[in-house]
Design a protein around this motif. Structure first.
Motif, short mmCIF file in Angstrom:
data_model
loop_
_atom_site.label_atom_id
_atom_site.label_comp_id
_atom_site.label_asym_id
_atom_site.label_seq_id
_atom_site.Cartn_x
_atom_site.Cartn_y
_atom_site.Cartn_z
N HIS A 128 39.31 40.69 44.98
CA HIS A 128 38.71 40.86 46.30
C HIS A 128 37.26 40.40 46.36
O HIS A 128 36.71 40.23 47.45
N ARG A 129 36.63 40.15 45.19
CA ARG A 129 35.24 39.69 45.20
C ARG A 129 35.11 38.19 45.47
O ARG A 129 34.00 37.70 45.70
N GLY A 130 36.21 37.46 45.41
CA GLY A 130 36.16 36.04 45.72
C GLY A 130 35.90 35.16 44.50
O GLY A 130 35.18 35.55 43.58
N ALA A 131 36.49 33.98 44.53
CA ALA A 131 36.45 33.08 43.37
C ALA A 131 35.04 32.63 43.00
O ALA A 131 34.67 32.59 41.82
N GLU A 132 34.23 32.29 44.00
CA GLU A 132 32.89 31.77 43.72
C GLU A 132 32.03 32.80 42.99
O GLU A 132 31.35 32.50 42.01
N SER A 136 30.89 32.61 38.83
CA SER A 136 29.45 32.51 38.54
C SER A 136 28.93 33.73 37.79
O SER A 136 28.07 33.63 36.93
N ARG A 137 29.48 34.92 38.11
CA ARG A 137 28.99 36.15 37.47
C ARG A 137 29.62 36.36 36.10
O ARG A 137 28.98 36.86 35.18
N PHE A 138 30.89 35.97 35.94
CA PHE A 138 31.60 36.19 34.68
C PHE A 138 32.21 34.89 34.15
O PHE A 138 33.44 34.79 33.97
N THR A 142 40.56 35.20 39.38
CA THR A 142 40.17 35.08 40.79
C THR A 142 41.38 35.28 41.71
O THR A 142 41.20 35.53 42.90
N LYS A 143 42.59 35.19 41.13
CA LYS A 143 43.81 35.27 41.95
C LYS A 143 44.77 36.36 41.49
O LYS A 143 45.66 36.75 42.25
#
Length: 531
Positions: free
Chosen positions: A308-312, A316-318, A333-334
């Motif tokens: 739910h946090r989104g792929a981008e 970038s964060r992990f 991401t999915k």
């Protein structure tokens, strides 16, 4: 072969390297490490290092979070000392070249389980690797530090051992160390000896620790006569990647800190029924919750969902976690990440004072090998790197003062004597015992324990100890044999301390004593070898 030095440092994580860098200004340092210098638990730490560094946070809040996580048995004076000295050690790390992730001009702060505020400094999701990189580079540039890679310490050399008599005040004189490549045993004599050898996750079948984490420092200190404390408190990290080809890859707590939710296979979130902080509850609670869910529903794992946090944002964060999961066919991401608990961090260890000195003079211990009183019954996330850095500075200052206070003579230290030992052609004995220890420790002395399981484990370890001792003295020592001897010793210490504690507190959950007993057990367990 004999090697003489001022400081003997055993271990090359943040604890050993930080101490070595500071001590090198005052004498010669010999740094002994089992594999290459970068192979340490520090190198695998993902989340970060906790310290108060924003106006929205306070020392009191960090202290309180640590005490709550520690289940009532933290030493509050130690907690406050470490928390308040945190900002300075962060400045030291930055001066040595550590590059923490920034958000604009300020350092980016994340949050992890048990923390009431964002106070985790990190370098993307490879914080430990960045700290190790910077410290190794600084150490390699120092002329006063000699590095001995592929060397494993066998045993500490003490004055009592050399003189073959009990002393009211014993003193450490160095260590016997095996060169793993040549098979030669070196005798290191040192005015100051520092154990920074890390933890003991490899005593369990499933662990996110590197292979070097075989409890060597704890085992050697115990055999030398040092006090060992709180070994029953082994922390199991709740979220290790579950995949047949993944070698215990850790999914950082920071993933939950940034909103990931633990779910069952059918997508049902479950942490709300275990703790008011839900997915950000302390690690002991999350690990037991996952263990219970798996047993209740017959599943091999649970799942961590951050889609739910989104792929981008996720990539970038992990970036490291994302890429590693992708290599195993999991796109975080999915889809949800399959996870299971695994042995992660030893909250007990060699008992030390506020200067990191053990009850054997001139022997210090810092990092995961040490019991300082900071973590209590359960370590708060990202306090481990902080503790190691703070105690490295305190140990260095105290050790230097000890050297300044006066010269002291060494008794004649004998070189290693192999006696009539021969080369073994039955290494199957080592591998069999190694496997058996790790399996019964997982099954009997894991996340949930009972008196009957602990008694079974103790019976098995006593039999194996007899076999190892006979084997150890009959054959020439090898790295595998040394590590087997050490994990057997550590296993016995964990079981013994777990049998002492007649309650369920923090990381020690015993179904025969499901409640907390503050009257009798709001204290530490201690164990010391009888000579």
């Amino acid at each position: 072969m004999k090697e003489k030095t001022d400081f003997l440092v055993i271990g090359s994580g943040i604890a050993g390297l930080s101490f070595a860098l500071q001590a090198a200004a005052h004498g010669r340092v010999a740094l002994v490490t089992k594999k290459d210098i970068s192979e340490s638990a520090t190198n695998y730490a993902q989340g970060g290092i906790a310290t108060v560094s924003s106006e929205e946070d306070t020392f009191d809040a960090h202290v309180q979070d640590t005490l709550v996580a520690g289940a009532g048995v933290c030493h509050e004076d130690v907690v406050r000392m470490v928390v308040e000295e945190g900002p300075q050690v962060i400045r030291n790390l930055i001066e040595w070249g550590v590059q923490f992730t920034k958000s604009g001009d300020a350092y980016d702060l994340t949050r992890e389980g048990g923390h009431s505020a964002r106070r985790i400094l990190h370098a993307e999701d490879i914080t430990g690797r960045e700290i190790e990189r910077a410290l190794v580079q600084a150490v390699l540039k120092h002329d006063n530090i000699t590095i001995y890679e592929d060397h494993i310490a066998i045993d500490l050399v003490t004055e009592a051992k050399v003189l073959k008599k009990n002393l009211e005040e014993n003193r450490c004189l160095g260590a016997h160390v095996l060169d793993r490549k040549s098979g030669e045993v070196r005798t290191f004599t040192a005015r100051i000896t520092l154990l920074a050898s890390g933890g003991a996750g490899k005593v369990y079948l499933y662990t996110c620790n590197p292979d070097v984490a075989t409890g060597d420092g704890v085992a050697m200190a115990y055999r030398a006569g040092a006090t060992i404390a709180n070994m029953e408190f082994m922390q199991f990290h709740p979220t290790t990647l579950y995949h047949p080809n993944a070698r215990s890859f850790l999914i950082s707590e920071a993933v939950r800190g940034e909103g990931a939710i633990l779910k069952r296979r059918d997508g049902t979130a479950f942490m709300e029924k275990y703790h008011h902080l839900k997915d950000l509850a302390p690690r002991d609670i999350v690990a037991r919750a996952i263990d219970n869910e798996m047993k209740t529903y017959g599943d091999d794992c649970v799942y961590l969902d951050i889609t739910h946090r989104g792929a981008e944002y996720i990539t970038s964060r992990f970036p490291n976690i994302y890429q590693t999961c992708l290599e195993y066919g999991i796109d975080m991401t999915k889809e949800m990440i399959p996870v299971v608990p695994a042995a992660h961090y030893l909250c007990g260890g060699v008992a030390v004072d506020k200067n990191a000195e053990t009850d054997i003079k001139h022997l210090y211990a810092i990092g995961e090998v040490a019991f300082t009183g900071l973590h209590g019954g359960n370590r708060l996330a990202s306090n481990s790197l902080l503790e190691a850095a703070v105690y490295a500075g305190r140990a260095y200052k105290h050790a230097v003062q000890v050297l300044k206070d006066g010269e002291f003579s060494f008794p004649q230290i004998p070189e290693w004597d192999a006696g009539t030992a021969t080369n073994s052609d039955e290494m199957v004995v080592v591998s069999q015992n190694w496997d058996e220890i790790r399996r019964f420790m997982w099954n009997y002395v894991g996340i949930v324990r009972s008196d009957k399981r602990l008694a079974r484990a103790m019976r098995r370890i006593e039999l194996i100890q007899d076999e190892i001792e006979e084997y150890y003295w009959n054959f020439i020592v090898t790295s595998d044999l040394i590590e087997l001897r050490n994990i057997a010793t550590v296993a016995q210490l964990i079981v013994a301390c777990a049998q002492m504690r007649k309650e369920s507190r923090g990381l020690n959950y015993n179904i025969d004593y499901p409640g907390v007993d503050d009257v009798n057990w709001k204290c530490d367990t201690h164990i010391k070898k009888k000579f």
